[in-house]
Design a protein around this motif. Structure first.
Motif, PDB file in Angstrom:
ATOM      1  N   SER I   2       0.856  -1.193   0.000  1.00  0.00           N
ATOM      2  CA  SER I   2       0.000   0.000   0.000  1.00  0.00           C
ATOM      3  C   SER I   2       0.889   1.238   0.000  1.00  0.00           C
ATOM      4  CB  SER I   2      -0.867  -0.019   1.280  1.00  0.00           C
ATOM      5  OG  SER I   2      -0.101   0.488   2.353  1.00  0.00           O
ATOM      6  N   GLU I   3       0.496   2.304  -0.737  1.00  0.00           N
ATOM      7  CA  GLU I   3       1.340   3.495  -0.810  1.00  0.00           C
ATOM      8  C   GLU I   3       1.042   4.422   0.374  1.00  0.00           C
ATOM      9  OE1 GLU I   3      -0.951   5.981  -1.796  1.00  0.00           O
ATOM     10  OE2 GLU I   3      -2.465   4.520  -2.371  1.00  0.00           O
ATOM     11  N   LYS I   4       1.856   5.431   0.508  1.00  0.00           N
ATOM     12  CA  LYS I   4       1.795   6.318   1.686  1.00  0.00           C
ATOM     13  C   LYS I   4       0.734   7.377   1.434  1.00  0.00           C
ATOM     14  CE  LYS I   4       6.632   5.278   2.628  1.00  0.00           C
ATOM     15  NZ  LYS I   4       7.880   5.740   3.259  1.00  0.00           N
ATOM     16  N   ARG I   5      -0.305   7.408   2.247  1.00  0.00           N
ATOM     17  CA  ARG I   5      -1.407   8.349   2.045  1.00  0.00           C
ATOM     18  C   ARG I   5      -1.615   9.184   3.302  1.00  0.00           C
ATOM     19  NH1 ARG I   5      -6.472   4.915   1.038  1.00  0.00           N
ATOM     20  NH2 ARG I   5      -5.606   4.013   2.944  1.00  0.00           N
ATOM     21  N   VAL I   6      -2.186  10.355   3.107  1.00  0.00           N
ATOM     22  CA  VAL I   6      -2.513  11.221   4.248  1.00  0.00           C
ATOM     23  C   VAL I   6      -3.946  11.704   4.099  1.00  0.00           C
ATOM     24  CG1 VAL I   6      -1.962  13.370   5.474  1.00  0.00           C
ATOM     25  CG2 VAL I   6      -0.107  11.999   4.473  1.00  0.00           C
ATOM     26  N   ALA I   7      -4.713  11.593   5.157  1.00  0.00           N
ATOM     27  CA  ALA I   7      -6.097  12.085   5.149  1.00  0.00           C
ATOM     28  C   ALA I   7      -6.210  13.212   6.177  1.00  0.00           C
ATOM     29  CB  ALA I   7      -7.040  10.959   5.531  1.00  0.00           C
ATOM     30  N   ARG I   8      -7.219  14.071   6.006  1.00  0.00           N
ATOM     31  CA  ARG I   8      -7.495  15.119   6.994  1.00  0.00           C
ATOM     32  C   ARG I   8      -8.811  14.839   7.701  1.00  0.00           C
ATOM     33  NH1 ARG I   8      -8.112  21.114   6.037  1.00  0.00           N
ATOM     34  NH2 ARG I   8      -9.031  20.996   8.120  1.00  0.00           N
TER      35      ARG I   8
ATOM     36  N   LYS K   4       1.080  38.833  20.955  1.00  0.00           N
ATOM     37  CA  LYS K   4      -0.165  38.048  20.938  1.00  0.00           C
ATOM     38  C   LYS K   4      -0.187  37.201  19.667  1.00  0.00           C
ATOM     39  CE  LYS K   4      -2.373  41.631  23.702  1.00  0.00           C
ATOM     40  NZ  LYS K   4      -3.657  42.276  24.090  1.00  0.00           N
ATOM     41  N   ARG K   5      -0.199  35.888  19.824  1.00  0.00           N
ATOM     42  CA  ARG K   5      -0.151  34.993  18.656  1.00  0.00           C
ATOM     43  C   ARG K   5      -1.345  34.063  18.661  1.00  0.00           C
ATOM     44  NH1 ARG K   5       5.073  31.672  19.228  1.00  0.00           N
ATOM     45  NH2 ARG K   5       4.080  31.412  21.252  1.00  0.00           N
ATOM     46  N   VAL K   6      -1.696  33.575  17.480  1.00  0.00           N
ATOM     47  CA  VAL K   6      -2.783  32.589  17.373  1.00  0.00           C
ATOM     48  C   VAL K   6      -2.306  31.444  16.498  1.00  0.00           C
ATOM     49  CG1 VAL K   6      -5.156  32.168  16.592  1.00  0.00           C
ATOM     50  CG2 VAL K   6      -4.571  34.382  17.614  1.00  0.00           C
ATOM     51  N   ALA K   7      -2.521  30.226  16.960  1.00  0.00           N
ATOM     52  CA  ALA K   7      -2.164  29.041  16.172  1.00  0.00           C
ATOM     53  C   ALA K   7      -3.444  28.268  15.859  1.00  0.00           C
ATOM     54  CB  ALA K   7      -1.225  28.148  16.982  1.00  0.00           C
ATOM     55  N   ARG K   8      -3.400  27.449  14.819  1.00  0.00           N
ATOM     56  CA  ARG K   8      -4.541  26.574  14.493  1.00  0.00           C
ATOM     57  C   ARG K   8      -4.159  25.127  14.723  1.00  0.00           C
ATOM     58  NH1 ARG K   8      -7.470  26.061   9.147  1.00  0.00           N
ATOM     59  NH2 ARG K   8      -8.229  24.142  10.172  1.00  0.00           N
ATOM     60  N   VAL K   9      -5.163  24.299  14.976  1.00  0.00           N
ATOM     61  CA  VAL K   9      -4.933  22.885  15.242  1.00  0.00           C
ATOM     62  C   VAL K   9      -5.729  22.097  14.213  1.00  0.00           C
ATOM     63  CG1 VAL K   9      -5.104  21.059  16.953  1.00  0.00           C
ATOM     64  CG2 VAL K   9      -4.868  23.433  17.723  1.00  0.00           C
ATOM     65  N   THR K  10      -5.064  21.173  13.538  1.00  0.00           N
ATOM     66  CA  THR K  10      -5.808  20.344  12.590  1.00  0.00           C
ATOM     67  C   THR K  10      -5.365  18.892  12.749  1.00  0.00           C
ATOM     68  OG1 THR K  10      -6.448  20.114  10.266  1.00  0.00           O
ATOM     69  CG2 THR K  10      -4.147  20.638  10.675  1.00  0.00           C
ATOM     70  N   ASP K  11      -6.267  17.968  12.515  1.00  0.00           N
ATOM     71  CA  ASP K  11      -5.958  16.533  12.662  1.00  0.00           C
ATOM     72  C   ASP K  11      -5.742  15.903  11.289  1.00  0.00           C
ATOM     73  OD1 ASP K  11      -6.520  17.019  15.283  1.00  0.00           O
ATOM     74  OD2 ASP K  11      -7.918  15.325  15.522  1.00  0.00           O
ATOM     75  N   ILE K  12      -4.700  15.098  11.163  1.00  0.00           N
ATOM     76  CA  ILE K  12      -4.502  14.327   9.932  1.00  0.00           C
ATOM     77  C   ILE K  12      -4.311  12.857  10.287  1.00  0.00           C
ATOM     78  CG2 ILE K  12      -3.458  16.265   8.678  1.00  0.00           C
ATOM     79  CD1 ILE K  12      -0.722  15.020   9.155  1.00  0.00           C
ATOM     80  N   ILE K  13      -4.527  11.983   9.315  1.00  0.00           N
ATOM     81  CA  ILE K  13      -4.263  10.545   9.499  1.00  0.00           C
ATOM     82  C   ILE K  13      -3.270  10.145   8.407  1.00  0.00           C
ATOM     83  CG2 ILE K  13      -5.268   8.224   9.480  1.00  0.00           C
ATOM     84  CD1 ILE K  13      -7.930   9.495  10.336  1.00  0.00           C
ATOM     85  N   ALA K  14      -2.085   9.715   8.832  1.00  0.00           N
ATOM     86  CA  ALA K  14      -1.040   9.361   7.841  1.00  0.00           C
ATOM     87  C   ALA K  14      -0.771   7.865   7.908  1.00  0.00           C
ATOM     88  CB  ALA K  14       0.239  10.129   8.144  1.00  0.00           C
ATOM     89  N   SER K  15      -0.497   7.279   6.749  1.00  0.00           N
ATOM     90  CA  SER K  15      -0.290   5.818   6.745  1.00  0.00           C
ATOM     91  C   SER K  15       0.975   5.454   5.981  1.00  0.00           C
ATOM     92  CB  SER K  15      -1.505   5.141   6.096  1.00  0.00           C
ATOM     93  OG  SER K  15      -1.668   5.633   4.771  1.00  0.00           O
ATOM     94  N   SER K  16       1.558   4.317   6.409  1.00  0.00           N
ATOM     95  CA  SER K  16       2.766   3.815   5.744  1.00  0.00           C
ATOM     96  C   SER K  16       2.789   2.303   5.899  1.00  0.00           C
ATOM     97  CB  SER K  16       4.005   4.403   6.420  1.00  0.00           C
ATOM     98  OG  SER K  16       5.125   3.531   6.268  1.00  0.00           O
ATOM     99  N   PRO K  17       3.285   1.601   4.900  1.00  0.00           N
ATOM    100  CA  PRO K  17       3.378   0.132   5.048  1.00  0.00           C
ATOM    101  C   PRO K  17       4.571  -0.298   5.903  1.00  0.00           C
ATOM    102  CG  PRO K  17       4.166   0.806   2.881  1.00  0.00           C
ATOM    103  CD  PRO K  17       3.668   2.055   3.566  1.00  0.00           C
ATOM    104  N   ILE K  18       5.430   0.656   6.307  1.00  0.00           N
ATOM    105  CA  ILE K  18       6.703   0.296   6.971  1.00  0.00           C
ATOM    106  C   ILE K  18       6.542   0.228   8.499  1.00  0.00           C
ATOM    107  CG2 ILE K  18       9.102   1.054   7.313  1.00  0.00           C
ATOM    108  CD1 ILE K  18       8.752   2.443   4.496  1.00  0.00           C
ATOM    109  N   GLY K  19       5.976   1.292   9.106  1.00  0.00           N
ATOM    110  CA  GLY K  19       5.862   1.301  10.571  1.00  0.00           C
ATOM    111  C   GLY K  19       5.290   2.621  11.062  1.00  0.00           C
ATOM    112  N   PHE K  20       5.060   2.699  12.366  1.00  0.00           N
ATOM    113  CA  PHE K  20       4.460   3.917  12.933  1.00  0.00           C
ATOM    114  C   PHE K  20       5.415   5.113  12.790  1.00  0.00           C
ATOM    115  CE2 PHE K  20       0.561   2.341  14.177  1.00  0.00           C
ATOM    116  CZ  PHE K  20       0.652   1.183  14.932  1.00  0.00           C
TER     117      PHE K  20
END
Lengths: 70, 70, 70, 70, 70, 70, 70, 70, 70, 70, 70, 70
Positions: I2-8, K4-20
């Motif tokens: 499986s290739e390397k993918r990223v979802a949001r 005064k600063r503002v940051a944003r937070v976003t969630d992603i899901i990344a995948s790889s066949p090799i490892g975490f």
């Protein structure tokens, strides 16, 4: 249209003296010997057992999801 | 006086292309084929699988409680 | 070096008309009749069933951890 | 400028033999008979009671928010 | 020896156009008008309602603990 | 077919100088004096108050569920 | 009858050297410059950054809810 | 390249009769008298103690993070 | 392999005067108009807005997962 | 007016072969030997260690709160 | 004084066949191609997708924090 | 019969520029220099600090359990 399927979820705790990645493999191998149709695993917890001031064992708690034969 | 009973709890994930209510029925029917003495079910999670921009499957994660024969 | 072991985790709900301590014993005794290699139990929840304004039953939800034969 | 208001939050558990949507309506109707000024409801939990291998009752735990008269 | 006491816990949501500290005071004043024997309050949640791009209202969800007359 | 019922949920905190089991009984007795139709209790929290290095009081937070008259 | 609306939820972290209330205002002002239709904000977390034993910065994590144009 | 550092985390509960902001300052001042290398504080809980229907004390539970000397 | 993918992952809140199932469809339709590559949705919360003692709106909070173009 | 106080919170795990109540006492006695000004204890977790199919040890995780000398 | 600063937070899901570890790098690389000013990442979840009894993909859910241009 | 023991639990945050596994070792080595009788470690959180679009530091939050001398 996708058919109606049911999967079961079971928790296991696998341990290895080498590291967390190896403990996950130990758990997967043991589970896939008994359970067919495993679709996914979720890492719930990562612990280390310590003995006489040395790391003795890496333990992972895994949630294993497997499809039930209909 | 009520007698001493023990029940087991197991999690299943049931899916249906129709809707959440149907997915719950699919899960209950599959569970009650294997498990006698089911006393209750708790809905833990509701997910939808999407494929080519269409709703493909409604998935419910259910906790099933059933009495163990003593 | 510690060897590679895998344990399973299962939840049970045990009840007794006497008290929580007794309900825990009821659960442990029932589990240890079926499962060998129990290493630990965690109390997840403590409930009381009430009937006609009297305490009818003490219920404990227990997580039981037991070693799987390799 | 908005005035200073206080609302109360109370939890109810409503049940129906028909389904979760109906159980929610049962709960809302019963609450709105006693409480004026309901502004919102949040579904906290969805359970099913099973009796002799049949779905007996759909139970929803609802959080009801209602404005207190000042 | 301390005597046997029972307290009740109730949640309220209080709002003020001024700020969170004021919303907490609004909630406490309203609660203490109806409830005697308040011993403590816990801040559960802090929200802001926005209207036409202006902060309209500060809302706090409070847990109020008060002693029940025996 | 089971009829449509609605129950209410309320939290109380009961204390006793003797122990947690006694504190639970104190809470149940006080609740059942005011509330009819109690069906269940869930133990939410167990605390101990300490005074001059002595255990002064065992406190339990209980969730009490009781059927509302229709 | 209310029409069908969709809102989006996004998390921001705003900081100010003055205090939490000011950090919330900094976050709201920055968000409302880019996002129209903000309806609400929820305070998720309150942290303080410390530097050379002095409070350097008050940081709030905010959940911002804004209506999407249909 | 950043060097290898270890910090410790400890929880304190600070109180003030004036308000939450002041209670946070009380907690920070007390902590920074004993702990060097404080890098951050997280507000975990905000409670109010009430006595004879008056707000007696604002209490904050704080998580304090400080660098350990290597 | 499986290739390397990223979802949001993004959260939306969708509402409908008809019911939760319809609110979920409203949310999915609005999201799929803007986002390509949606793979899944998780129901996070189910609320009801009440106005003059009538159910005005069913609101669902949904987590939408979509694949990012590489 | 109440003066400004600071307390510390620390977690301990106490075990006893007799039961949970005794394990709590073991924990309290050990803590009160080292810590003055303990004001409260909260039971966080209750576990049982099992050895050769016998209950070996009751373990409680306790949160201990004690006043810091100013 | 810090500004005064503002940051944003976003969630992603990344995948790889090799490892975490590799999946985390895949996610960071993809995010840093689109987002400037990333300050931190938090690992929220670690899953494994299994296909025909083989580990197919390591998936990590990451929270990405990035500074918004003022 | 197992004797009555008490352990303490403390949280540390360890960092390394190399990876999470190394950060865990950094934390364990630092802890075991000061604390005798460490029995276990639990990984609570995994974060990455980013600086000028590069991974600067892997940070793990660890719960360390160690036996107190009686």
């Amino acid at each position: 249209m996708s058919e109606k399927r049911v999967a079961r979820v079971t928790d296991i705790i696998a341990s290895s003296p080498i590291g967390f990645d190896d403990a996950i493999k130990v758990g997967f191998e043991r589970a896939s010997r008994t359970l067919r149709g495993i679709t996914g695993i979720r890492v719930l917890e990562q612990r280390i057992a310590v003995d006489s001031n040395q790391i003795a064992e890496y333990r992972v708690r895994l949630e294993v999801i497997f499809i039930l034969e209909s």
